[in-house]
Enzyme design. Structure first.
Site, PDB file in Angstrom:
ATOM      1  N   HIS A 159       0.838  -0.981  -0.044  1.00  0.00           N
ATOM      2  CA  HIS A 159      -0.097   0.096  -0.001  1.00  0.00           C
ATOM      3  C   HIS A 159       0.804   1.225  -0.159  1.00  0.00           C
ATOM      4  O   HIS A 159       1.927   1.328   0.655  1.00  0.00           O
ATOM      5  CB  HIS A 159      -0.908   0.026   1.266  1.00  0.00           C
ATOM      6  CG  HIS A 159      -1.888   1.066   1.128  1.00  0.00           C
ATOM      7  ND1 HIS A 159      -1.756   2.456   1.394  1.00  0.00           N
ATOM      8  CD2 HIS A 159      -3.379   0.828   0.755  1.00  0.00           C
ATOM      9  CE1 HIS A 159      -3.064   2.888   1.176  1.00  0.00           C
ATOM     10  NE2 HIS A 159      -3.868   2.348   0.916  1.00  0.00           N
ATOM     11  N   GLU A 202      -7.888  -4.290  -0.146  1.00  0.00           N
ATOM     12  CA  GLU A 202      -8.441  -4.765  -1.421  1.00  0.00           C
ATOM     13  C   GLU A 202      -8.304  -6.277  -1.636  1.00  0.00           C
ATOM     14  O   GLU A 202      -9.021  -6.777  -2.220  1.00  0.00           O
ATOM     15  CB  GLU A 202      -7.795  -3.844  -2.737  1.00  0.00           C
ATOM     16  CG  GLU A 202      -7.827  -2.262  -2.429  1.00  0.00           C
ATOM     17  CD  GLU A 202      -9.138  -1.823  -2.383  1.00  0.00           C
ATOM     18  OE1 GLU A 202      -9.957  -2.223  -3.098  1.00  0.00           O
ATOM     19  OE2 GLU A 202      -9.224  -0.755  -1.746  1.00  0.00           O
TER      20      GLU A 202
END
Length: 377
Positions: free
Chosen positions: A260, A316
């Site tokens: 991320h 996600e």
């Protein structure tokens, strides 16, 4: 200030472009909070109460709890005109493109009734209708009739009923509530910043939200959830994950959902969502997909660890497994993201508008130097 003295960053990494009191992303520590409250303390709360907190900065009173529940259910019903417009949309159009196009066309309130201003109520009306647009677009694609929300039902109970045509279990509603709370807000992400840029021109809130939705669609932003689960489907089984990861790294192919931009440790949302996915994914197909995702993450950690680096799955990565178990097709995953993140978009619009300044960065020109008429001749 000359160009050489200006701060230059092609992706704005490390560049502070504004202030916010809505959410705090502490990337080094792996901590996320909304309005000063840790995400771990919010994930089991009422979805609409957290939405109110994010948008307005305080918990709703008893009267406000009743008012927002009634408001959202009332405005979730698509008007005849809105249904007619939606029926003209290509059934094969990706839900995110449908949302980006439909949001500016929605019929919005012209008077405030919640006592929070017209911009806020128009934004919340859009949030209410986004859920119905997603469900209606899906049902039209299945050659089924559009269903309307039932007064008194929980927000996501209504959504899943309108989507599938049958009532969900209490556990399914709880899981969807939690997943959507986890992705409701995340500071100056690309979609939110795009919305702020749009809002800075004094464009209306529906334009700002539409701009944010369009930005969220990209695979490097909200579209990673669809890409991650479709990756697991393509791999097929956990035993093939190691070879897949090695091949991707050898060919410099990005593994969607791994790592991320903000977090240097475990994404706190993924830390919550991963065990939820394990709990929810009980059928054989879902178990296999989840096991494949876990195997991919473990393979990535081994490969990066061998190079002295750490990498973790982000929210996600496992969110798609939860949505899949709820019967949501992969190409609707990012629209589900928009359904939650819209409350963050509204909050940022309301925070930014009172102190509005046109966002207009400078560019460092690197083309042909200008020539005078004499030298050109």
């Amino acid at each position: 200030m000359s160009n050489t003295e200006s701060v230059y960053s092609s992706d704005l990494a490390g560049v502070v472009v504004g202030e916010t009191a809505i959410s705090d992303v502490q990337g080094e520590a792996g901590v996320l909070s909304y309005r000063g409250i840790d995400i771990n303390d919010l994930v089991d709360a009422s979805f609409l109460h957290v939405a109110w907190l994010v948008v307005f900065g305080e918990w709703p009173t008893g009267r406000e709890q009743s008012a927002i529940k009634s408001f959202m259910c009332r405005h979730a019903t698509l008007t005849d005109r809105e249904q007619d417009l939606l029926k003209q949309v290509n059934r094969e159009l990706h839900p995110m493109l449908m949302l980006q196009g439909m949001v500016p066309l929605l019929e919005l309130p012209t008077e405030a009734t919640l006592g929070r201003g017209l911009d806020a109520e128009q934004g919340l009306c859009i949030a209410a209708k986004i859920s119905s647009l997603i469900a209606a677009h899906y049902r039209l694609g299945q050659n089924k009739s559009i269903l309307e929300p039932t007064p008194g039902k929980l927000r996501h109970e209504n959504f899943l009923t309108m989507f599938h045509g049958r009532a969900p279990s209490r556990e399914q509603v709880r899981m969807l509530d939690a997943a959507q709370i986890l992705q409701m807000e995340h500071s100056f992400n690309a979609g939110t910043f795009a919305g702020r840029v749009c809002a800075s021109t004094l464009a209306p809130i529906q334009s700002s939200i539409s701009a944010s939705i369009g930005t969220l669609f990209g695979q490097l932003h909200g579209g990673a959830d669809q890409a991650a689960l479709e990756m697991a489907m393509a791999i097929g089984s956990p035993d093939k994950a190691d070879a897949y990861v090695k091949d991707c790294l050898a060919n410099k192919v990005k593994i969607m959902g791994m790592g991320h931009r903000e977090y240097r440790t475990v994404d706190p949302r993924a830390k919550i969502l991963k065990p939820m996915a394990v709990e929810l994914c009980q059928d054989e197909e879902s178990k296999n997909l989840l096991a494949t995702l876990v195997a991919v993450e473990e393979a990535c950690q081994r490969e990066f660890g061998a190079k002295g680096k750490e990498i973790w799955a982000n929210v996600e990565f496992y969110k798609g497994a939860v949505f899949h178990s709820l019967g949501i097709p992969t190409h609707y995953f990012t629209a589900m993201f928009a359904q939650a993140r819209v409350y963050g978009y509204i909050a940022h619009f309301l925070e930014f508008r009172p102190q509005n300044k046109l966002i207009r960065p400078r560019a460092l020109y690197n083309g042909t130097p200008p020539q005078s008429d004499k030298s050109a001749a």
